[in-house]
Design a protein around this motif. Structure first.
Motif, PDB file in Angstrom:
ATOM      1  N   PHE A  52       5.761  -2.382  -6.385  1.00 20.67           N
ATOM      2  CA  PHE A  52       6.037  -3.801  -6.202  1.00 20.67           C
ATOM      3  C   PHE A  52       4.822  -4.558  -5.682  1.00 20.67           C
ATOM      4  CE2 PHE A  52      10.434  -2.078  -5.765  1.00 20.67           C
ATOM      5  CZ  PHE A  52      10.996  -2.768  -6.825  1.00 20.67           C
ATOM      6  N   THR A  53       3.884  -3.858  -5.081  1.00 17.08           N
ATOM      7  CA  THR A  53       2.745  -4.488  -4.427  1.00 17.08           C
ATOM      8  C   THR A  53       1.736  -5.008  -5.438  1.00 17.08           C
ATOM      9  OG1 THR A  53       3.042  -2.933  -2.594  1.00 17.08           O
ATOM     10  CG2 THR A  53       0.955  -4.124  -2.686  1.00 17.08           C
ATOM     11  N   SER A  54       1.105  -6.130  -5.110  1.00 14.17           N
ATOM     12  CA  SER A  54       0.006  -6.654  -5.912  1.00 14.17           C
ATOM     13  C   SER A  54      -1.091  -7.098  -4.951  1.00 14.17           C
ATOM     14  CB  SER A  54       0.476  -7.827  -6.778  1.00 14.17           C
ATOM     15  OG  SER A  54      -0.547  -8.245  -7.650  1.00 14.17           O
ATOM     16  N   PHE A  55      -2.090  -6.249  -4.787  1.00 16.32           N
ATOM     17  CA  PHE A  55      -3.160  -6.517  -3.831  1.00 16.32           C
ATOM     18  C   PHE A  55      -3.998  -7.710  -4.279  1.00 16.32           C
ATOM     19  CE2 PHE A  55      -2.278  -1.937  -3.329  1.00 16.32           C
ATOM     20  CZ  PHE A  55      -2.040  -1.897  -1.965  1.00 16.32           C
ATOM     21  N   ARG A  56      -4.736  -8.254  -3.344  1.00 20.87           N
ATOM     22  CA  ARG A  56      -5.643  -9.339  -3.680  1.00 20.87           C
ATOM     23  C   ARG A  56      -6.652  -8.862  -4.726  1.00 20.87           C
ATOM     24  NH1 ARG A  56      -7.230 -12.638   1.909  1.00 20.87           N
ATOM     25  NH2 ARG A  56      -5.173 -13.603   2.211  1.00 20.87           N
ATOM     26  N   GLY A  57      -6.909  -9.727  -5.685  1.00 21.47           N
ATOM     27  CA  GLY A  57      -7.817  -9.377  -6.763  1.00 21.47           C
ATOM     28  C   GLY A  57      -7.134  -8.789  -7.972  1.00 21.47           C
ATOM     29  N   SER A  58      -5.812  -8.575  -7.893  1.00 22.66           N
ATOM     30  CA  SER A  58      -5.077  -8.006  -9.023  1.00 22.66           C
ATOM     31  C   SER A  58      -4.912  -9.034 -10.140  1.00 22.66           C
ATOM     32  CB  SER A  58      -3.697  -7.528  -8.571  1.00 22.66           C
ATOM     33  OG  SER A  58      -3.798  -6.518  -7.589  1.00 22.66           O
ATOM     34  N   ASP A  59      -4.797  -8.547 -11.362  1.00 24.35           N
ATOM     35  CA  ASP A  59      -4.604  -9.416 -12.512  1.00 24.35           C
ATOM     36  C   ASP A  59      -3.158  -9.913 -12.580  1.00 24.35           C
ATOM     37  OD1 ASP A  59      -7.240  -9.043 -13.308  1.00 24.35           O
ATOM     38  OD2 ASP A  59      -6.733  -7.291 -14.551  1.00 24.35           O
ATOM     39  N   TYR A  60      -2.979 -11.030 -13.259  1.00 28.86           N
ATOM     40  CA  TYR A  60      -1.641 -11.584 -13.473  1.00 28.86           C
ATOM     41  C   TYR A  60      -0.935 -10.791 -14.567  1.00 28.86           C
ATOM     42  CZ  TYR A  60       2.023 -14.877 -14.836  1.00 28.86           C
ATOM     43  OH  TYR A  60       3.225 -15.453 -15.140  1.00 28.86           O
ATOM     44  N   GLY A  61       0.339 -10.511 -14.337  1.00 23.60           N
ATOM     45  CA  GLY A  61       1.124  -9.796 -15.327  1.00 23.60           C
ATOM     46  C   GLY A  61       2.609 -10.079 -15.171  1.00 23.60           C
ATOM     47  N   LYS A 102       3.387 -10.293 -11.159  1.00 19.07           N
ATOM     48  CA  LYS A 102       2.349  -9.979 -10.177  1.00 19.07           C
ATOM     49  C   LYS A 102       1.157 -10.893 -10.395  1.00 19.07           C
ATOM     50  CE  LYS A 102       3.142  -5.087  -9.165  1.00 19.07           C
ATOM     51  NZ  LYS A 102       2.452  -3.776  -9.015  1.00 19.07           N
ATOM     52  N   GLY A 103       0.462 -11.174  -9.299  1.00 17.07           N
ATOM     53  CA  GLY A 103      -0.735 -11.992  -9.387  1.00 17.07           C
ATOM     54  C   GLY A 103      -1.748 -11.584  -8.345  1.00 17.07           C
ATOM     55  N   ASP A 104      -2.641 -12.483  -8.041  1.00 18.32           N
ATOM     56  CA  ASP A 104      -3.726 -12.243  -7.096  1.00 18.32           C
ATOM     57  C   ASP A 104      -3.194 -12.295  -5.665  1.00 18.32           C
ATOM     58  OD1 ASP A 104      -6.040 -12.094  -5.649  1.00 18.32           O
ATOM     59  OD2 ASP A 104      -6.952 -13.907  -6.465  1.00 18.32           O
ATOM     60  N   GLY A 105      -2.676 -11.146  -5.173  1.00 22.19           N
ATOM     61  CA  GLY A 105      -2.177 -11.068  -3.812  1.00 22.19           C
ATOM     62  C   GLY A 105      -0.722 -11.473  -3.639  1.00 22.19           C
ATOM     63  N   GLY A 164      10.037 -10.620  -2.878  1.00 24.83           N
ATOM     64  CA  GLY A 164       8.654 -10.965  -3.147  1.00 24.83           C
ATOM     65  C   GLY A 164       7.755 -10.600  -1.989  1.00 24.83           C
ATOM     66  N   GLY A 165       6.470 -10.644  -2.247  1.00 27.15           N
ATOM     67  CA  GLY A 165       5.486 -10.335  -1.226  1.00 27.15           C
ATOM     68  C   GLY A 165       4.248 -11.200  -1.384  1.00 27.15           C
ATOM     69  N   TYR A 166       3.577 -11.465  -0.274  1.00 23.40           N
ATOM     70  CA  TYR A 166       2.366 -12.290  -0.304  1.00 23.40           C
ATOM     71  C   TYR A 166       1.397 -11.759   0.746  1.00 23.40           C
ATOM     72  CZ  TYR A 166      -0.764 -16.312  -0.182  1.00 23.40           C
ATOM     73  OH  TYR A 166      -1.871 -17.117  -0.236  1.00 23.40           O
ATOM     74  N   PHE A 167       0.140 -11.519   0.339  1.00 26.80           N
ATOM     75  CA  PHE A 167      -0.854 -10.993   1.259  1.00 26.80           C
ATOM     76  C   PHE A 167      -1.438 -12.117   2.112  1.00 26.80           C
ATOM     77  CE2 PHE A 167      -0.539  -7.178  -1.169  1.00 26.80           C
ATOM     78  CZ  PHE A 167      -0.955  -6.175  -0.300  1.00 26.80           C
ATOM     79  N   LEU A 168      -1.255 -11.980   3.435  1.00 25.44           N
ATOM     80  CA  LEU A 168      -1.807 -12.940   4.383  1.00 25.44           C
ATOM     81  C   LEU A 168      -3.278 -12.639   4.671  1.00 25.44           C
ATOM     82  CD1 LEU A 168       1.194 -12.963   6.883  1.00 25.44           C
ATOM     83  CD2 LEU A 168       0.789 -14.502   4.939  1.00 25.44           C
ATOM     84  N   THR A 169      -3.636 -11.350   4.618  1.00 23.71           N
ATOM     85  CA  THR A 169      -5.018 -10.900   4.726  1.00 23.71           C
ATOM     86  C   THR A 169      -5.209  -9.786   3.706  1.00 23.71           C
ATOM     87  OG1 THR A 169      -4.663  -9.118   6.354  1.00 23.71           O
ATOM     88  CG2 THR A 169      -4.909 -11.370   7.220  1.00 23.71           C
ATOM     89  N   GLU A 170      -6.350  -9.143   3.710  1.00 28.64           N
ATOM     90  CA  GLU A 170      -6.592  -8.039   2.783  1.00 28.64           C
ATOM     91  C   GLU A 170      -5.648  -6.866   3.023  1.00 28.64           C
ATOM     92  OE1 GLU A 170      -8.599  -7.735   0.192  1.00 28.64           O
ATOM     93  OE2 GLU A 170      -9.387  -9.773   0.359  1.00 28.64           O
ATOM     94  N   GLN A 171      -5.133  -6.736   4.256  1.00 29.43           N
ATOM     95  CA  GLN A 171      -4.337  -5.566   4.605  1.00 29.43           C
ATOM     96  C   GLN A 171      -2.929  -5.883   5.075  1.00 29.43           C
ATOM     97  OE1 GLN A 171      -8.037  -4.126   6.957  1.00 29.43           O
ATOM     98  NE2 GLN A 171      -6.802  -2.275   6.716  1.00 29.43           N
ATOM     99  N   VAL A 172      -2.595  -7.138   5.284  1.00 21.40           N
ATOM    100  CA  VAL A 172      -1.278  -7.524   5.798  1.00 21.40           C
ATOM    101  C   VAL A 172      -0.513  -8.288   4.723  1.00 21.40           C
ATOM    102  CG1 VAL A 172      -0.007  -8.810   7.546  1.00 21.40           C
ATOM    103  CG2 VAL A 172      -2.122  -7.612   8.160  1.00 21.40           C
ATOM    104  N   GLU A 173       0.684  -7.791   4.405  1.00 21.15           N
ATOM    105  CA  GLU A 173       1.525  -8.389   3.374  1.00 21.15           C
ATOM    106  C   GLU A 173       2.857  -8.819   3.978  1.00 21.15           C
ATOM    107  OE1 GLU A 173       3.368  -7.108  -1.001  1.00 21.15           O
ATOM    108  OE2 GLU A 173       3.148  -5.600   0.586  1.00 21.15           O
ATOM    109  N   LEU A 229      -5.445   1.676   4.821  1.00 21.49           N
ATOM    110  CA  LEU A 229      -6.550   1.735   3.882  1.00 21.49           C
ATOM    111  C   LEU A 229      -6.383   0.577   2.905  1.00 21.49           C
ATOM    112  CD1 LEU A 229      -6.541   5.557   3.104  1.00 21.49           C
ATOM    113  CD2 LEU A 229      -7.982   4.347   4.730  1.00 21.49           C
ATOM    114  N   PRO A 230      -7.273  -0.395   2.890  1.00 25.94           N
ATOM    115  CA  PRO A 230      -7.105  -1.543   1.996  1.00 25.94           C
ATOM    116  C   PRO A 230      -6.926  -1.106   0.548  1.00 25.94           C
ATOM    117  CG  PRO A 230      -8.906  -1.926   3.545  1.00 25.94           C
ATOM    118  CD  PRO A 230      -8.501  -0.485   3.694  1.00 25.94           C
ATOM    119  N   GLN A 231      -6.040  -1.793  -0.149  1.00 22.93           N
ATOM    120  CA  GLN A 231      -5.794  -1.548  -1.566  1.00 22.93           C
ATOM    121  C   GLN A 231      -5.246  -0.144  -1.831  1.00 22.93           C
ATOM    122  OE1 GLN A 231      -7.272  -3.730  -4.385  1.00 22.93           O
ATOM    123  NE2 GLN A 231      -7.485  -5.345  -2.875  1.00 22.93           N
TER     124      GLN A 231
END
Length: 469
Positions: A282-291, A331-334, A365-374, A408-410
């Protein structure tokens, strides 16, 4: 993270980049490819000064068609591929060598239940309950036997494995199957596994967004079955068709009264944007492509005519059961979003029993507030038939809010999850609902933490740490 190194017999030494490098190359999401493999001499490996230097030498490898490649998430259910220890691999010449891999995961959880003292059965005592538990300790064994044949076994050492009876202490053999591919995109799988139906059920526990799946899925989900599944998978489309013993019938004898006479499951998925390989979690880390992914499933089971086995008495009445589901995921960028609907109807021939129709849906749904916190949020509602709960107050809805911290990020390799469930309805009738194998009530709280009270407002807090290695 230290690299995982593997031995290629008879005389070469291979180095396999584990979870850390997989996260770097794929945005941290579960990959449909294994760790990259190359063949090095013992002297080569001994001369490498660091893991970073080793990474610079390794080139990308590919999985055998039997267990990976295009559309691998549906080829094997979902690939469980943390940083695994492996024996064997592809040599520098590109020739195939049988490979055996071992992986493991651990989930450790603190759960606190807050209920009104005045809304409990007398036997329950105080409304506050809390403590630690180990819901899952899983061992994974995975092998590429030939270019077109693979095998997979998972064993959960925990007493609280999904669908197991409460208090069981000897663990569960969860998945045990072989898979063979033919052509470019076709495969057949046989053994014990989760057939294609509810998508949330197919995503492994370690890649869920919350500490536990939704309560709706715990009631409606397919769990494990024994059977044969045919599949077709590409980056854009996938389809599965399975013949099996019915939902939640793992580790049963061929003449068990718990099994369906025959059950058929069909599921299709389409990704109009992006690739199906993006949707293994379910996760989509920052920098992920849209799908985007759209899917649906249908299952029919005929029950009641299978022999009773050693029990001597058939467990199931003669009945026809239909299950259906539809879901959409983006999914999208974060950020990520998921919505699912499921339904079930049981048409019984027993003149003393009424037919049962139940429905459920969830949105999360989920949204990344930082690189490591969702930040994560989910709303779900379950509408079982009133004859299933023997009460007029038969609707249940829940709101779950929480957060994930990815150590561990990502990467899912080390993750801390904290979430809170609020019940908008009376939860005591949940104890009347059993999951598909009928051995544990949905409302016993063993996994979801919802213990039940005779009014709304029950609150459950869950804090969990997981590690994959």
């Amino acid at each position: 993270m230290a690299l995982l190194r593997t031995v290629v017999f008879p005389s070469t030494l291979a180095a396999v980049v584990g979870l850390a490098s997989a996260a770097e190359s794929s945005g941290g999401e579960p990959s449909d490819s294994p760790a990259a493999v190359t063949t090095l001499s013992a002297a080569d490996v001994g001369s490498l000064p660091s893991d970073e230097a080793l990474r610079s030498i390794l080139a990308g490898g590919t999985r055998s068609p039997a267990v990976g490649g295009t559309g691998a998430l549906h080829l094997r259910g979902f690939d469980y591929r943390p940083g695994t220890f492996a024996i064997g691999g592809r040599g520098a010449s590109g020739g195939f060598t049988p490979q055996f891999r071992v992986g493991a995961s651990l989930q450790f959880r603190y759960t606190a239940s807050f209920r009104d003292d005045d809304e409990l059965p007398a036997a329950d005592g105080e409304g506050f309950s809390h403590g630690f538990q180990r819901p899952r300790t899983r061992l994974i064994f995975d092998a590429d036997i030939t270019e077109n044949l693979g095998a997979y076994i998972s064993y959960n050492l925990s007493s609280l494995s999904s669908g197991a009876p409460s208090g069981e202490t000897d663990g569960d053999l969860e998945e045990a199957y072989a898979v063979a591919s033919f052509g470019d995109n076709f495969y057949i799988r046989f053994g014990q596994f989760k057939v294609g139906h509810l998508y949330e059920e197919l995503i492994p526990d370690e890649y869920q967004a919350f500490a536990e799946r939704s309560i709706a899925t715990e009631y409606m989900g397919q769990q494990f079955s024994e059977g044969i599944q045919f599949g077709y998978a590409t980056d854009e489309f996938s389809f599965t068709a399975a013949a099996h013993d019915g939902f939640g019938t793992w580790e049963t004898s061929f003449d068990s009264g718990d099994e369906a006479d025959i059950a058929w499951s069909f599921r299709g998925d389409w990704s109009p944007v992006g690739s199906l390989t993006q949707f293994q979690d379910f996760t989509s880390f920052r920098g992920s492509d849209y799908g985007v992914r759209i899917g649906a499933g249908l299952t029919y089971a005929r029950l009641g005519e299978t022999g009773a086995g050693s029990s001597g008495v058939p467990v199931q009445d003669e009945q026809d059961r239909f299950d259906w589901t539809a879901d959409v995921q983006a999914k999208g960028d974060g950020w990520n979003a998921f919505a699912a609907y499921s339904g079930m109807t049981i048409d019984t021939e027993d003149p003393f029993l009424d037919d049962i129709t139940s429905h459920a849906f969830s949105v999360q749904g989920g949204y990344f507030l930082t690189e490591q916190v969702e930040f994560i949020a989910r709303y779900e509602a379950l509408f079982p038939d009133e004859d299933a709960v023997a009460t007029d107050d038969n609707d249940f809805s829940f709101l779950t809010l929480g957060a994930n911290y990815y150590v561990l990020p990502q990467s899912h390799a080390a993750k801390f999850t904290c979430d809170i469930i609020y019940a908008f309805d009376e939860t005591m009738p949940l104890s009347m609902l059993s999951n598909n194998n009928g051995v544990r009530p949905v409302g016993d709280g063993a996994l979801n933490g919802v213990l039940g009270q005779t009014d709304d407002g029950e609150i459950t807090l869950r804090a969990q740490f997981q590690i994959l290695f």
